[in-house]
Motif scaffolding. Structure first.
Motif, PDB file in Angstrom:
ATOM      1  N   THR A  32       0.845  -1.189   0.000  1.00  0.00           N
ATOM      2  CA  THR A  32       0.000   0.000   0.000  1.00  0.00           C
ATOM      3  C   THR A  32       0.880   1.239   0.000  1.00  0.00           C
ATOM      4  O   THR A  32       1.783   1.352   0.836  1.00  0.00           O
ATOM      5  CB  THR A  32      -0.898   0.015   1.251  1.00  0.00           C
ATOM      6  OG1 THR A  32      -1.308  -1.327   1.494  1.00  0.00           O
ATOM      7  CG2 THR A  32      -2.097   0.887   1.046  1.00  0.00           C
ATOM      8  N   VAL A  33       0.645   2.122  -0.947  1.00  0.00           N
ATOM      9  CA  VAL A  33       1.381   3.382  -0.994  1.00  0.00           C
ATOM     10  C   VAL A  33       0.382   4.511  -0.797  1.00  0.00           C
ATOM     11  O   VAL A  33      -0.531   4.674  -1.613  1.00  0.00           O
ATOM     12  CB  VAL A  33       2.115   3.558  -2.335  1.00  0.00           C
ATOM     13  CG1 VAL A  33       2.854   4.879  -2.365  1.00  0.00           C
ATOM     14  CG2 VAL A  33       3.073   2.412  -2.580  1.00  0.00           C
ATOM     15  N   ASP A  34       0.522   5.238   0.291  1.00  0.00           N
ATOM     16  CA  ASP A  34      -0.398   6.333   0.620  1.00  0.00           C
ATOM     17  C   ASP A  34      -1.851   5.867   0.551  1.00  0.00           C
ATOM     18  O   ASP A  34      -2.717   6.543  -0.017  1.00  0.00           O
ATOM     19  CB  ASP A  34      -0.198   7.517  -0.335  1.00  0.00           C
ATOM     20  CG  ASP A  34       1.089   8.262  -0.041  1.00  0.00           C
ATOM     21  OD1 ASP A  34       1.655   8.014   1.048  1.00  0.00           O
ATOM     22  OD2 ASP A  34       1.524   9.056  -0.874  1.00  0.00           O
ATOM     23  N   SER A  37      -3.510   0.623  -2.983  1.00  0.00           N
ATOM     24  CA  SER A  37      -2.916  -0.700  -3.118  1.00  0.00           C
ATOM     25  C   SER A  37      -2.286  -0.845  -4.502  1.00  0.00           C
ATOM     26  O   SER A  37      -2.864  -0.445  -5.507  1.00  0.00           O
ATOM     27  CB  SER A  37      -4.008  -1.746  -2.921  1.00  0.00           C
ATOM     28  OG  SER A  37      -3.466  -3.029  -3.067  1.00  0.00           O
ATOM     29  N   VAL A  38      -1.079  -1.411  -4.530  1.00  0.00           N
ATOM     30  CA  VAL A  38      -0.389  -1.551  -5.819  1.00  0.00           C
ATOM     31  C   VAL A  38       0.339  -2.896  -5.829  1.00  0.00           C
ATOM     32  O   VAL A  38       0.854  -3.353  -4.813  1.00  0.00           O
ATOM     33  CB  VAL A  38       0.582  -0.364  -6.055  1.00  0.00           C
ATOM     34  CG1 VAL A  38       1.654  -0.317  -4.994  1.00  0.00           C
ATOM     35  CG2 VAL A  38       1.204  -0.444  -7.423  1.00  0.00           C
ATOM     36  N   PRO A  95       5.818  -7.508   0.675  1.00  0.00           N
ATOM     37  CA  PRO A  95       4.372  -7.732   0.655  1.00  0.00           C
ATOM     38  C   PRO A  95       3.721  -7.150   1.905  1.00  0.00           C
ATOM     39  O   PRO A  95       4.238  -7.294   3.015  1.00  0.00           O
ATOM     40  CB  PRO A  95       4.249  -9.259   0.599  1.00  0.00           C
ATOM     41  CG  PRO A  95       5.577  -9.797   0.953  1.00  0.00           C
ATOM     42  CD  PRO A  95       6.580  -8.762   0.623  1.00  0.00           C
ATOM     43  N   GLY A  96       2.645  -6.460   1.693  1.00  0.00           N
ATOM     44  CA  GLY A  96       1.865  -5.941   2.803  1.00  0.00           C
ATOM     45  C   GLY A  96       2.429  -4.686   3.432  1.00  0.00           C
ATOM     46  O   GLY A  96       1.885  -4.195   4.417  1.00  0.00           O
ATOM     47  N   ALA A  97       3.538  -4.170   2.894  1.00  0.00           N
ATOM     48  CA  ALA A  97       4.134  -2.975   3.495  1.00  0.00           C
ATOM     49  C   ALA A  97       3.199  -1.781   3.334  1.00  0.00           C
ATOM     50  O   ALA A  97       2.495  -1.660   2.332  1.00  0.00           O
ATOM     51  CB  ALA A  97       5.475  -2.684   2.840  1.00  0.00           C
TER      52      ALA A  97
END
Lengths: 733, 132
Positions: A32-34, A37-38, A95-97
């Motif tokens: 997840t970035v900001d 989800s990517v 993963p999941g960061a």
């Protein structure tokens, strides 16, 4: 610092693991970035994951095409459950960061980094050539502080400037030690001398000893440098980026067809920069492409000229074309004694028009401007795969064994050479070399210099030949000089037979390992059009010769009595021997088609207007055909492109390299394998066709910058900072 | 020099007879005739005033067959406007030179055929670079 030499030494182990032809499929990771989800492939850097999520991370040292250094710390982001901000370029996506790029902590961290960078950066933006396109300038707008805490009595760090030669200007006080240039020089250009000395604040970029940066890709470090430490010497203090007009065009200095941006101000080309095209030049261009543009201003032909005695008299277009008509009639040229010679810088449109006109006059004597160009070519050109780089340029990185025959890609196609180096560094690529020894940027196994070496390679069962046999994707790169060599036909015959014998690997629907590397921008198009003489036409003695940008022609090969017309942009050798000179447009002044060595048609575009009374080249031929009685059936460029489509549809299928099918390619190989060769080989060694990389065509020969390069890199004069630096600065400032 | 917008401005006149129109045309012609040296001076033209006079006379003669009063009214007004613009230096030097140096037979004509446009260098279909 990064040492790829050491990496290479460890490679014997990699070779024993066996060749890896396709990259391993890796699992995807989702993060997840900001809050967004990517999903990216495993092993992707966090900075790329952020890009994928649509967040731009500021960076100085990170670059897509270079190794990761992680030393500028500008790309810091916050990751959940991590105590400190992390450098997103050096951190793999997990993963999941949960990544945050816009928190107070991130801002504070980046502001801190920026403050440290600016502490030692001079405030000379008004006199800095990078002004307006400077990463540090741009990012300090956002992260820079509006007041200073710098109160050192000793002042800012001062670093001695280095002499990198006549192309790259160094102002080392501005360096922020991102080491992009060092990584580029080591990984891509193969200049392993460029490196760093010292540590921390005292870290300096340099060549260790007083030595110029001798590489034909050195100009790319100017683009890579995020600040004004490395700038372009010929462009120094000439223009600001916001004054320039961008025109997307195609380079013609070699047959790679590099994508370029021609930047002009008013009627003048101010600089040339690369344009990204993954299939051709990635984002690099050679120094000749980048710096030969000043040759566009010197030695230009501005008005038509007619020879009277031993003088050229300026004439009107009407007068010049009428003089040619009179010359054509008076020379008594009939049929094949009318000869056209096409040079390296002739665009495809003018080649088609010229061939149509010459054929209309009843002649098949359309020759090329190279050794043996007035004879039918060594490799028959009925089949495209006989003269093109069939595997395409990106395939250079997939090949696991490359045999170079009679070619030095470093000088004939510098950008393609960097791909071979890339593959050499990162895979177990083996390179074999037949021909005059050349300094490449990778190791090779030297097999010999002449036809005998080719025969031995085919017969041999050990050494490089054995490795080549075992390779999964073997590639033979044949230089264009080989086809001009007296033994070229025999060498091609041997190689064609070898490919036929190993067609299971060399010639499959996925892989065509027989590649010809052309070195002139117009050559592939000329072969596509069939701009070669027939056997009977080659025997005729010419009495009317039309030189289309042909400047390498030997004056002795043209009979004294022949009437010679030269058409081209520069008053070079071809114009000297002409009776009538017609001024044409240079490549930055016309929107024309160029076919590169892969057979990829690309459209160049006009950046500036044509100087003086010069005209677009195909129009000159069209007008001349009308004056001489039989007008060509096209009045505008659209009609001419329709005609090109009739000649070969590939000429107008822009930006795609049409592959040759296996069956047709086999026909071509059979033609080469069954060719009649002289009973006795000459035994002459295959020579390098390019002795001086910096001067190969009328534009680069007219260029002052290229003359400086010849002096510094080819002749090796003017080493060291003291004398040459001042002189070069004065002449360019 | 302060610009006086009304300097040399003339009110449009609706002529009622050919004779009065003729008088105005002659007056306009004389104005141009007398202004020729001043035009060469103000615009720094390195051509003799006689050439400027010839060129203006050609323009007058181009319309000598006109007898329609309404057309004449417009032509006289346009002539006056031209005179005002030239004398007030409201034109650029290149504009004036383009007018004076263009051969009369080319006025308002387009090149015919490929060869003609090739010779004149006028080529609508040429790939022109974008403006700098």
């Amino acid at each position: 610092m990064l040492r790829l030499g050491a990496k290479r030494a460890l490679r014997s182990g990699a070779a024993s693991r066996g060749f890896q032809t396709s990259s391993k499929r890796s699992a995807d990771v989702t993060l997840t970035v900001d809050g967004k989800s990517v999903t990216v492939p495993q092993g992707t850097a966090l900075i790329q994951a952020c890009e994928a999520a649509g967040v731009t991370i500021p960076r100085f040292c990170y670059h897509d095409r270079l190794a990761i250094a992680g030393n500028c710390r500008m790309c810091l982001v916050e990751v959940a459950r991590s105590p400190k901000p992390v450098a997103s370029c050096a951190m793999p996506a997990m993963p999941g960061a949960q990544v945050f790029t816009n928190t107070p902590m991130v801002h504070e961290a980046r502001e801190g980094v920026m403050e440290f960078l600016l502490a030692n950066h001079p405030l000379d933006c008004p006199i800095c050539d990078q002004g307006g396109e400077c990463d540090l300038q741009d990012q300090s707008m956002r992260y820079g502080s509006d007041r200073t805490r710098f109160h050192e009595i000793t002042g800012k760090r001062a670093v001695e400037n280095k002499d990198f030669g006549p192309l790259v200007k160094t102002v080392m006080n501005r360096c922020i030690q991102c080491t992009r240039c060092v990584r580029f020089a080591n990984e891509v250009a193969g200049v392993e001398e460029l490196g760093t000395t010292g540590r921390g604040n005292d870290l300096q970029i340099g060549m260790y000893v007083e030595k110029v940066m001798d590489s034909e890709l050195s100009g790319n470090v100017v683009d890579l440098c995020p600040v004004g430490a490395l700038t372009s010497k010929p462009y120094a203090f000439h223009a600001r980026p916001w004054e320039l007009k961008d025109t997307e065009s195609i380079d013609v200095m070699d047959a790679v067809g590099s994508n370029i941006n021609v930047q002009s101000r008013g009627p003048k080309v101010m600089r040339v920069q690369p344009r990204t095209n993954e299939d051709v030049n990635e984002e690099w261009i050679s120094d000749k492409t980048r710096y030969a543009y000043d040759g566009l201003q010197f030695q230009r032909l501005m008005t038509p000229l007619v020879r009277q005695g031993d003088r050229f008299i300026p004439a009107s277009w009407e007068g010049a074309l009428t003089a040619i008509r009179a010359g054509l009639t008076n020379s008594g040229a009939q049929g094949n004694s009318i000869k056209a010679i096409a040079g390296a810088l002739a665009d495809t449109e003018s080649l088609v028009a010229l061939k149509d006109w010459i054929n209309n006059l009843g002649s098949d004597n359309t020759a090329l401007d190279c050794a043996g160009g007035s004879e039918p070519p060594a490799a028959t050109v009925d089949v495209r795969s006989n003269y093109l780089f069939n595997a395409t340029i990106p395939a250079l990185e997939q090949a696991d064994a490359i045999l170079l025959v009679g070619t030095n890609p470093r000088h004939e196609a510098a950008v393609m050479n960097s791909r071979i180096r890339k593959s050499y560094l990162h895979t177990g690529l083996e390179v074999g070399f037949i021909g005059e020894r050349a300094e490449t940027t990778y190791e090779y196994e030297y097999l010999g210099a002449d036809l005998k070496a080719v025969d031995e390679f085919v017969k041999s069962k050990n050494g490089f030949a054995a490795k080549f046999k075992e390779a999964k994707k073997p590639m033979i790169v044949v230089g264009s000089a080989l086809t001009e060599h007296p033994d070229g036909k025999a060498a091609l015959k041997t190689l064609a037979k070898y490919v036929q014998a190993n067609k299971g690997k060399m010639l499959t629907p996925e892989w065509n390992g027989f590649c010809v590397l052309q070195r002139h921008a117009s050559r592939a198009a000329a072969y596509d059009i069939g701009f070669v003489p027939t056997a009977s036409a080659a025997k005729a003695t010419p009495s009317f010769v039309y030189l289309l940008s042909a400047d390498d022609v030997d004056p002795k090969s043209i009979p004294e009595s022949a009437f010679v017309v030269y058409q081209g942009s520069h008053g070079d050798l071809g114009a000297q021997i002409a009776d009538v000179v017609l001024p044409g447009a240079a490549y930055t002044e016309k929107g024309m088609t160029w076919v590169n060595t892969e057979g990829r048609a690309q459209m160049g575009r006009a950046a500036v207007s044509i100087p003086g009374a010069a005209r677009e080249d195909w129009k000159i031929i069209r007008a001349l055909s009308e004056v001489c009685g039989e007008p060509l059936p096209y009045d505008d460029i659209v009609q001419l492109r329709d005609r090109m489509w009739e000649v070969s549809p590939t000429l107008v299928r822009y930006d795609s390299a049409e592959p040759t099918s296996v069956d047709v390619a086999q026909l071509g190989l059979a033609q080469m394998a069954n060719a009649l060769t002289p009973a006795k080989a000459s035994g002459k060694p295959f020579e390098k066709p390019i002795k001086n990389f910096y001067m190969t065509d009328p534009i680069s020969r007219a260029s002052v910058t290229m003359a400086h390069c010849t002096k510094a890199f080819v002749k090796g004069e003017g080493y060291g900072l003291s004398k040459d630096e001042t002189a070069a600065q004065a002449s360019f400032a | 020099m302060t610009t006086i917008p009304a300097r040399l401005a003339k009110r449009a006149v609706a002529h009622t007879s050919l004779a009065s129109a003729r008088a105005d045309v002659l007056a306009l012609y004389r104005d141009f005739y007398r202004a020729a040296p001043e035009i060469c001076d103000t615009y720094a033209l390195d051509i003799p005033p006689s050439l400027v006079r010839t060129r203006y006379r050609q323009e007058f003669e181009r319309n000598k067959h006109v007898t329609d009063l309404k057309v004449l009214d417009v032509l006289i007004l346009k002539g006056r406007q031209e005179y005002q613009e030239v004398m007030n230096t409201w034109k650029m030097r290149a504009q004036l030179l383009g007018f004076i140096m263009a051969p009369i037979e080319r006025q308002g004509q387009h090149p015919k055929g490929f060869l003609d446009s090739f010779y004149t260098g006028k080529d609508e279909l040429a790939v022109l670079p974008m403006s700098p």
